[in-house]
Design a protein around this motif. Structure first.
Motif, mmCIF file in Angstrom:
data_model
loop_
_atom_site.group_PDB
_atom_site.id
_atom_site.type_symbol
_atom_site.label_atom_id
_atom_site.label_comp_id
_atom_site.label_asym_id
_atom_site.label_seq_id
_atom_site.Cartn_x
_atom_site.Cartn_y
_atom_site.Cartn_z
ATOM 1 N N UNK A 163 0.927 -1.114 0.135
ATOM 2 C CA UNK A 163 0.248 0.069 0.005
ATOM 3 C C UNK A 163 1.067 0.962 -0.106
ATOM 4 N N UNK A 164 0.449 1.845 -0.645
ATOM 5 C CA UNK A 164 1.091 3.728 -0.825
ATOM 6 C C UNK A 164 1.158 3.907 0.543
ATOM 7 N N UNK A 165 1.659 4.622 0.744
ATOM 8 C CA UNK A 165 1.526 5.566 2.012
ATOM 9 C C UNK A 165 1.177 6.907 1.566
ATOM 10 N N UNK A 166 -0.022 7.464 0.278
ATOM 11 C CA UNK A 166 -0.469 8.778 0.076
ATOM 12 C C UNK A 166 -1.566 8.662 0.329
ATOM 13 N N UNK A 189 3.711 -0.014 -12.318
ATOM 14 C CA UNK A 189 5.026 0.454 -12.958
ATOM 15 C C UNK A 189 5.964 0.083 -12.549
ATOM 16 N N UNK A 190 7.183 -0.551 -12.633
ATOM 17 C CA UNK A 190 8.694 -0.869 -12.113
ATOM 18 C C UNK A 190 9.686 -0.198 -12.718
ATOM 19 N N UNK A 191 10.977 0.279 -12.640
ATOM 20 C CA UNK A 191 11.774 0.300 -13.074
ATOM 21 C C UNK A 191 13.236 0.742 -12.117
ATOM 22 N N UNK A 192 14.288 -0.126 -13.017
ATOM 23 C CA UNK A 192 15.016 -0.229 -11.443
ATOM 24 C C UNK A 192 14.641 -1.045 -9.995
ATOM 25 N N UNK A 193 15.177 0.053 -9.185
ATOM 26 C CA UNK A 193 14.947 -0.175 -7.838
ATOM 27 C C UNK A 193 13.864 0.250 -7.594
ATOM 28 N N UNK A 194 12.770 1.176 -8.029
ATOM 29 C CA UNK A 194 11.563 1.652 -7.915
ATOM 30 C C UNK A 194 10.140 1.228 -8.248
ATOM 31 N N UNK A 195 9.087 1.359 -7.253
ATOM 32 C CA UNK A 195 8.345 0.533 -8.466
ATOM 33 C C UNK A 195 7.346 2.591 -7.788
ATOM 34 N N UNK A 245 -0.553 8.113 -8.296
ATOM 35 C CA UNK A 245 -0.479 8.936 -8.084
ATOM 36 C C UNK A 245 0.763 9.689 -8.682
ATOM 37 N N UNK A 246 0.922 8.393 -8.868
ATOM 38 C CA UNK A 246 2.569 8.147 -9.516
ATOM 39 C C UNK A 246 3.891 8.159 -8.365
ATOM 40 N N UNK A 247 3.404 8.228 -7.599
ATOM 41 C CA UNK A 247 4.405 8.416 -6.414
ATOM 42 C C UNK A 247 6.226 7.650 -6.711
ATOM 43 N N UNK A 248 7.320 8.019 -6.759
ATOM 44 C CA UNK A 248 8.002 7.054 -6.539
ATOM 45 C C UNK A 248 8.458 6.415 -5.615
ATOM 46 N N UNK A 249 8.520 4.757 -5.604
ATOM 47 C CA UNK A 249 9.241 4.255 -3.667
ATOM 48 C C UNK A 249 10.374 3.259 -4.490
ATOM 49 N N UNK A 250 10.747 3.371 -3.412
ATOM 50 C CA UNK A 250 12.615 2.280 -3.636
ATOM 51 C C UNK A 250 12.047 1.620 -3.182
ATOM 52 N N UNK A 254 10.010 7.387 0.274
ATOM 53 C CA UNK A 254 9.065 7.606 -1.553
ATOM 54 C C UNK A 254 10.295 9.139 -1.802
ATOM 55 N N UNK A 255 10.721 8.830 -2.660
ATOM 56 C CA UNK A 255 11.308 10.009 -3.758
ATOM 57 C C UNK A 255 10.775 11.204 -3.435
ATOM 58 N N UNK A 256 11.934 12.141 -2.288
ATOM 59 C CA UNK A 256 11.091 13.749 -2.665
ATOM 60 C C UNK A 256 10.416 14.054 -4.735
ATOM 61 N N UNK A 257 9.648 15.320 -3.953
ATOM 62 C CA UNK A 257 9.224 16.064 -3.424
ATOM 63 C C UNK A 257 8.243 15.402 -2.699
ATOM 64 N N UNK A 258 7.569 14.424 -2.577
ATOM 65 C CA UNK A 258 6.368 13.514 -1.999
ATOM 66 C C UNK A 258 7.582 13.284 -0.528
#
Length: 112
Positions: A47-50, A59-65, A70-75, A81-85
């Motif tokens: 579950x996304x924290x947002x 969607x997966x890209x490298x070490x991120x999903x 809302x397209x939040x990028x999570x390592x 979660x990647x900034x600015x989020x």
């Protein structure tokens, strides 16, 4: 006190789809399992924290999903979660024995 982990079978390595999440339910936890393009396997809270988006559908890209809502990028290694989020998800250690993949989950606390 020492915390122990128990290993829970989540699938055969060769059956895990690459860069597509798999949802696994362990008692009261819902995890997203991913086999990355480099062959490593990651397990994170599903579950996304947002807004609670289902990360296994992201969607997966490298070490991120990327959260599908809302397209939040999570390592997937750190859970951050990647900034600015801002925020994080729980990550879980993976154990691969031969073709079998296990997730290590906290079992209980032992007094020592």
């Amino acid at each position: 006190m020492e915390q122990t982990n128990r290993k829970v079978f989540v699938g055969n390595y060769h059956e895990l789809p690459e860069r597509i999440g798999k949802t696994v339910i362990l008692e009261d936890k819902e995890l997203a399992i991913f086999k990355l393009a480099n062959g490593e396997v990651r397990a994170i809270e599903n579950r996304c924290p947002h807004k609670g988006g289902v990360l296994a559908e992201g969607m997966v890209s490298g070490e991120h999903v990327f959260c599908p809502l809302h397209d939040w990028k999570i390592n997937m290694k750190s859970g951050l979660v990647e900034a600015p989020d801002e925020g994080c998800v729980q990550t879980y250690e993976i154990l691969k024995e031969h073709d079998q993949v296990y997730v290590l989950v906290p079992a209980r606390v032992i007094n020592s």
